[in-house]
Design a protein around this motif. Structure first.
Motif, PDB file in Angstrom:
ATOM      1  N   ASP A  39     -71.607  65.743  13.508  1.00  0.00           N
ATOM      2  CA  ASP A  39     -70.340  65.192  14.006  1.00  0.00           C
ATOM      3  C   ASP A  39     -70.233  63.704  13.702  1.00  0.00           C
ATOM      4  N   ILE A  40     -71.341  62.982  13.856  1.00  0.00           N
ATOM      5  CA  ILE A  40     -71.333  61.541  13.555  1.00  0.00           C
ATOM      6  C   ILE A  40     -71.088  61.316  12.069  1.00  0.00           C
ATOM      7  N   ARG A  41     -71.716  62.124  11.244  1.00  0.00           N
ATOM      8  CA  ARG A  41     -71.503  61.990   9.791  1.00  0.00           C
ATOM      9  C   ARG A  41     -70.048  62.294   9.427  1.00  0.00           C
ATOM     10  N   ARG A  42     -69.479  63.285  10.091  1.00  0.00           N
ATOM     11  CA  ARG A  42     -68.117  63.694   9.772  1.00  0.00           C
ATOM     12  C   ARG A  42     -67.091  62.667  10.236  1.00  0.00           C
ATOM     13  N   THR A  43     -67.242  62.167  11.448  1.00  0.00           N
ATOM     14  CA  THR A  43     -66.260  61.247  12.021  1.00  0.00           C
ATOM     15  C   THR A  43     -66.552  59.782  11.728  1.00  0.00           C
ATOM     16  N   GLN A  44     -67.794  59.506  11.297  1.00  0.00           N
ATOM     17  CA  GLN A  44     -68.212  58.113  11.102  1.00  0.00           C
ATOM     18  C   GLN A  44     -68.003  57.296  12.365  1.00  0.00           C
ATOM     19  N   ASN A  45     -68.297  57.931  13.501  1.00  0.00           N
ATOM     20  CA  ASN A  45     -68.181  57.289  14.805  1.00  0.00           C
ATOM     21  C   ASN A  45     -69.385  57.693  15.635  1.00  0.00           C
ATOM     22  N   ALA A  46     -70.191  56.699  16.017  1.00  0.00           N
ATOM     23  CA  ALA A  46     -71.414  56.979  16.763  1.00  0.00           C
ATOM     24  C   ALA A  46     -71.333  56.547  18.220  1.00  0.00           C
ATOM     25  N   GLU A  47     -70.133  56.211  18.701  1.00  0.00           N
ATOM     26  CA  GLU A  47     -70.007  55.699  20.058  1.00  0.00           C
ATOM     27  C   GLU A  47     -70.290  56.766  21.121  1.00  0.00           C
ATOM     28  N   GLY A  48     -70.162  58.033  20.752  1.00  0.00           N
ATOM     29  CA  GLY A  48     -70.412  59.085  21.725  1.00  0.00           C
ATOM     30  C   GLY A  48     -71.876  59.419  21.907  1.00  0.00           C
ATOM     31  N   PHE A  49     -72.744  58.728  21.184  1.00  0.00           N
ATOM     32  CA  PHE A  49     -74.177  58.991  21.288  1.00  0.00           C
ATOM     33  C   PHE A  49     -74.896  57.711  21.674  1.00  0.00           C
ATOM     34  N   SER A  50     -75.694  57.794  22.733  1.00  0.00           N
ATOM     35  CA  SER A  50     -76.445  56.627  23.186  1.00  0.00           C
ATOM     36  C   SER A  50     -77.784  56.567  22.458  1.00  0.00           C
ATOM     37  N   THR A  51     -78.014  55.485  21.731  1.00  0.00           N
ATOM     38  CA  THR A  51     -79.280  55.350  21.012  1.00  0.00           C
ATOM     39  C   THR A  51     -80.456  55.131  21.959  1.00  0.00           C
ATOM     40  N   LYS A  93     -81.178  56.098  12.224  1.00  0.00           N
ATOM     41  CA  LYS A  93     -80.760  55.630  10.903  1.00  0.00           C
ATOM     42  C   LYS A  93     -79.263  55.846  10.710  1.00  0.00           C
ATOM     43  N   LEU A  94     -78.799  57.041  11.038  1.00  0.00           N
ATOM     44  CA  LEU A  94     -77.385  57.340  10.877  1.00  0.00           C
ATOM     45  C   LEU A  94     -76.531  56.486  11.800  1.00  0.00           C
ATOM     46  N   CYS A  95     -76.907  56.401  13.080  1.00  0.00           N
ATOM     47  CA  CYS A  95     -76.116  55.639  14.048  1.00  0.00           C
ATOM     48  C   CYS A  95     -76.037  54.168  13.676  1.00  0.00           C
ATOM     49  N   THR A  96     -77.134  53.603  13.201  1.00  0.00           N
ATOM     50  CA  THR A  96     -77.149  52.189  12.813  1.00  0.00           C
ATOM     51  C   THR A  96     -76.239  51.937  11.623  1.00  0.00           C
ATOM     52  N   GLU A  97     -76.316  52.805  10.626  1.00  0.00           N
ATOM     53  CA  GLU A  97     -75.479  52.648   9.442  1.00  0.00           C
ATOM     54  C   GLU A  97     -73.999  52.758   9.789  1.00  0.00           C
TER      55      GLU A  97
END
Length: 253
Positions: A39-51, A93-97
Motif C-alpha cells: 500500500d505504501i509503494r502504491r500510494t507513496q504515502n507512509a503516514e499511516g505507518f508508524s516507524t 527503507k521504503l518509509c524513509t524513501e
C-alpha cells in the motif's frame, strides 16, 4: 499389524503438522506487513505507518537472538526473529524513501548528529542501519561479558519478549484517549489476536522459556482489550473529543 500400519501413517502426518507449525511461526509474524508495504509503494504515502513499530520490533528481536546464545530455544523462534528484522529494515527503507521524497526543503538529519529531538526521524536509510548496528554491537558486547550469568540471560530473555508484548499498548492508549477506534483496522486486530494466540500456544506446547509464554499471554490480553474497545466504542459511543487524524495502527500497520 493394524497398529503398526496406523503408526506408519501418523508419524509422517505428525511431522507435516510440526513443519507447518514451525513455518507459521517463522513467517506468520511478517504477513500483516505485506499489504502495508504494498500500500505504501502504491500510494507513496507512509503516514499511516508508524516507524516506531519497526524500532520496537528490531529491539525485541535483536535481544531475542542474543538471548538464544545464553539459552538455546526452538530454532523456528530464532528464524522468526531473523525474518522479522529483515522485514522491518525493508519497511524502514521504503518509509524513509517515501517520506523524504514527499517533504520539501528538508534539512538533512543523521544518526551521527546524536540529536534526541530527531531520533528515529533521519533522512537516509543508512542512518537507521547505523543505529541498529550500534545497538546490536553494544548489547552484543554486554551479553558476551555477562553470558555466564543466568540472571542476566533470563532478564535479557524477558526484556526481549516483554518489549514485543507491549507493542499494542500505544494503540490501546490512543483509543482510550480518543474514546474511539476510528481509523483503526479491525481486521488487523483480529489478525494480531489469532497470530498471538497461535504463537502463545506454540510456546506452551513446545516448552519454550517461561518468558515467552508469560509475555505471549500478555500480548493476547492486550489484543483482546483492543477488541473490547472496538465493541464498546461502536455500540456505546463516548463523548466526542477533538483529536488529530491518527494512523490506522501503531502495531502492525
Amino acid at each position: 499389524m493394524e497398529a503398526g500400519g496406523l503408526e506408519w501413517l501418523l508419524v509422517p502426518v505428525h511431522q507435516l503438522v510440526s513443519w507447518g507449525a514451525a513455518g507459521a511461526m517463522v513467517f506468520g509474524g511478517v504477513v500483516p506487513y505485506i499489504p502495508q508495504y504494498r500500500d505504501i509503494r502504491r500510494t507513496q504515502n507512509a503516514e499511516g505507518f508508524s516507524t516506531y513499530v519497526c524500532l520496537v520490533l528490531l529491539v525485541a528481536n535483536i535481544l531475542r537472538i542474543l538471548f538464544w546464545f545464553g539459552r538455546r530455544f526452538e530454532s523456528p523462534l530464532l528464524w522468526q526473529s531473523i525474518i522479522m528484522i529483515i522485514t522491518m529494515l525493508l519497511m524502514l527503507k521504503l518509509c524513509t524513501e517515501v517520506r523524504v521524497s514527499n517533504e520539501l526543503n528538508i534539512k538533512r538529519r543523521s544518526f551521527a548528529d546524536f540529536d534526541l529531538n530527531y531520533f528515529w526521524h533521519w533522512s537516509k536509510f543508512a542512518d537507521y542501519v547505523q543505529c541498529v548496528l550500534t545497538f546490536t554491537g553494544v548489547t552484543g558486547y554486554i551479553t558476551y561479558l555477562w553470558l555466564d550469568s543466568s540472571l542476566f540471560v533470563e532478564t535479557l530473555g524477558f526484556l526481549a519478549v516483554f518489549t514485543e508484548a507491549m507493542l499494542g499498548v500505544p494503540q490501546l492508549y490512543r483509543n482510550y484517549q480518543n474514546r474511539s477506534t476510528e481509523g483503526m483496522s479491525v481486521k488487523m486486530v483480529l489478525m494480531w489476536t489469532s497470530g498471538d494466540t497461535f504463537k502463545t500456544v506454540y510456546f506452551i506446547l513446545n516448552q519454550a522459556p517461561f518468558q515467552f509464554s508469560i509475555c505471549g499471554l500478555l500480548q493476547v490480553f492486550v489484543d483482546i482489550a483492543i477488541l473490547l474497545q472496538v465493541y464498546l466504542y461502536s455500540y456505546y459511543p463516548q463523548k466526542p473529543v477533538s483529536h488529530t487524524a491518527h494512523p490506522a495502527s501503531t502495531k502492525a500497520l
